[in-house]
Scaffold this motif. Sequence first.
Motif, PDB file in Angstrom:
ATOM      1  N   GLY A 228      49.925  44.447  34.118  1.00 44.36           N
ATOM      2  CA  GLY A 228      50.744  45.347  34.336  1.00 44.36           C
ATOM      3  C   GLY A 228      50.212  46.838  34.773  1.00 44.36           C
ATOM      4  N   LEU A 229      50.643  47.715  34.689  1.00 41.16           N
ATOM      5  CA  LEU A 229      50.431  49.262  35.047  1.00 41.16           C
ATOM      6  C   LEU A 229      49.098  49.729  34.552  1.00 41.16           C
ATOM      7  N   ILE A 230      48.552  50.330  35.257  1.00 39.17           N
ATOM      8  CA  ILE A 230      47.060  51.041  34.870  1.00 39.17           C
ATOM      9  C   ILE A 230      47.120  52.413  35.449  1.00 39.17           C
ATOM     10  N   THR A 231      47.313  53.521  34.444  1.00 41.07           N
ATOM     11  CA  THR A 231      47.179  54.753  34.934  1.00 41.07           C
ATOM     12  C   THR A 231      45.895  55.385  34.834  1.00 41.07           C
ATOM     13  N   ALA A 232      45.095  55.837  35.603  1.00 41.28           N
ATOM     14  CA  ALA A 232      43.793  56.404  35.776  1.00 41.28           C
ATOM     15  C   ALA A 232      43.717  57.727  36.207  1.00 41.28           C
ATOM     16  N   ARG A 233      43.772  58.659  35.576  1.00 40.53           N
ATOM     17  CA  ARG A 233      43.917  60.130  36.065  1.00 40.53           C
ATOM     18  C   ARG A 233      42.719  60.697  36.805  1.00 40.53           C
ATOM     19  N   SER A 234      41.438  60.136  36.438  1.00 44.12           N
ATOM     20  CA  SER A 234      40.503  60.753  37.394  1.00 44.12           C
ATOM     21  C   SER A 234      39.972  59.755  38.566  1.00 44.12           C
ATOM     22  N   GLY A 235      40.843  58.350  38.700  1.00 44.56           N
ATOM     23  CA  GLY A 235      40.393  57.674  39.850  1.00 44.56           C
ATOM     24  C   GLY A 235      40.177  56.318  39.026  1.00 44.56           C
ATOM     25  N   ILE A 236      39.767  55.409  40.330  1.00 51.73           N
ATOM     26  CA  ILE A 236      39.296  53.973  39.856  1.00 51.73           C
ATOM     27  C   ILE A 236      38.324  53.593  40.823  1.00 51.73           C
ATOM     28  N   GLN A 237      37.117  53.053  40.114  1.00 51.25           N
ATOM     29  CA  GLN A 237      35.870  52.277  40.931  1.00 51.25           C
ATOM     30  C   GLN A 237      36.028  51.198  40.521  1.00 51.25           C
ATOM     31  N   PHE A 238      35.631  50.333  41.552  1.00 48.83           N
ATOM     32  CA  PHE A 238      35.556  48.691  41.267  1.00 48.83           C
ATOM     33  C   PHE A 238      34.383  48.094  42.201  1.00 48.83           C
ATOM     34  N   GLY A 239      33.884  47.091  41.714  1.00 45.13           N
ATOM     35  CA  GLY A 239      32.757  46.446  42.576  1.00 45.13           C
ATOM     36  C   GLY A 239      31.532  47.068  42.030  1.00 45.13           C
TER      37      GLY A 239
ATOM     38  N   GLY B 108      27.499  49.381  47.237  1.00 45.06           N
ATOM     39  CA  GLY B 108      27.568  48.363  48.391  1.00 45.06           C
ATOM     40  C   GLY B 108      28.740  47.459  48.504  1.00 45.06           C
ATOM     41  N   VAL B 109      29.654  47.235  47.362  1.00 45.09           N
ATOM     42  CA  VAL B 109      30.570  46.442  47.587  1.00 45.09           C
ATOM     43  C   VAL B 109      31.649  47.062  46.602  1.00 45.09           C
ATOM     44  N   GLY B 110      32.963  46.780  47.163  1.00 47.53           N
ATOM     45  CA  GLY B 110      33.968  47.276  46.411  1.00 47.53           C
ATOM     46  C   GLY B 110      34.513  48.783  47.012  1.00 47.53           C
ATOM     47  N   GLY B 111      35.038  49.621  46.038  1.00 52.49           N
ATOM     48  CA  GLY B 111      35.448  50.845  46.501  1.00 52.49           C
ATOM     49  C   GLY B 111      35.721  51.753  45.324  1.00 52.49           C
ATOM     50  N   THR B 112      36.489  52.884  45.937  1.00 50.27           N
ATOM     51  CA  THR B 112      36.977  53.926  44.921  1.00 50.27           C
ATOM     52  C   THR B 112      38.336  54.443  45.340  1.00 50.27           C
ATOM     53  N   ILE B 113      39.158  54.477  44.254  1.00 52.20           N
ATOM     54  CA  ILE B 113      40.561  54.973  44.473  1.00 52.20           C
ATOM     55  C   ILE B 113      40.489  56.422  43.843  1.00 52.20           C
ATOM     56  N   ARG B 114      40.412  57.696  44.700  1.00 51.71           N
ATOM     57  CA  ARG B 114      40.404  58.997  43.879  1.00 51.71           C
ATOM     58  C   ARG B 114      41.895  59.360  43.183  1.00 51.71           C
ATOM     59  N   ALA B 115      41.848  60.370  42.438  1.00 48.80           N
ATOM     60  CA  ALA B 115      43.035  60.688  41.751  1.00 48.80           C
ATOM     61  C   ALA B 115      44.055  61.275  42.778  1.00 48.80           C
ATOM     62  N   ASN B 116      43.449  61.742  43.744  1.00 50.97           N
ATOM     63  CA  ASN B 116      44.264  62.437  44.960  1.00 50.97           C
ATOM     64  C   ASN B 116      44.835  61.369  45.895  1.00 50.97           C
ATOM     65  N   GLY B 117      44.311  60.080  45.768  1.00 54.29           N
ATOM     66  CA  GLY B 117      44.898  58.868  46.627  1.00 54.29           C
ATOM     67  C   GLY B 117      43.881  58.714  47.793  1.00 54.29           C
TER      68      GLY B 117
END
Length: 82
Positions: free
Chosen positions: A21-32, A35-44
């Motif tokens: 389902g839905l995750i709300t992450a106010r400060s952003g999401i880091q995955f991986g 050197g692999v993966g990525g970051t989605i910051r709160a501002n998009g």
Amino acid sequence: GNISVGGTLTYEDVTNIDSVGLITARSGIQFGVAGVGGTIRANGDTTLVGVVTASEFVGGGSGLTGLNIPAGFTELDAMLFN
């Protein structure tokens, strides 16, 4: 152990989340890992490491690199013929 919540669970400093389902992450999401993966910051803003495949790109594209445009062609020429 496992916890099951039927509503909204709010907590901080969590490193492992398995969600359906839905995750709300106010400060952003880091995955991986480094050197692999990525970051989605709160501002998009998003940073991804590796190859990104998309069926469509919307935007100016002025910062795109590695487009392999043949000599004598401009970015506009390549866009029109692709």
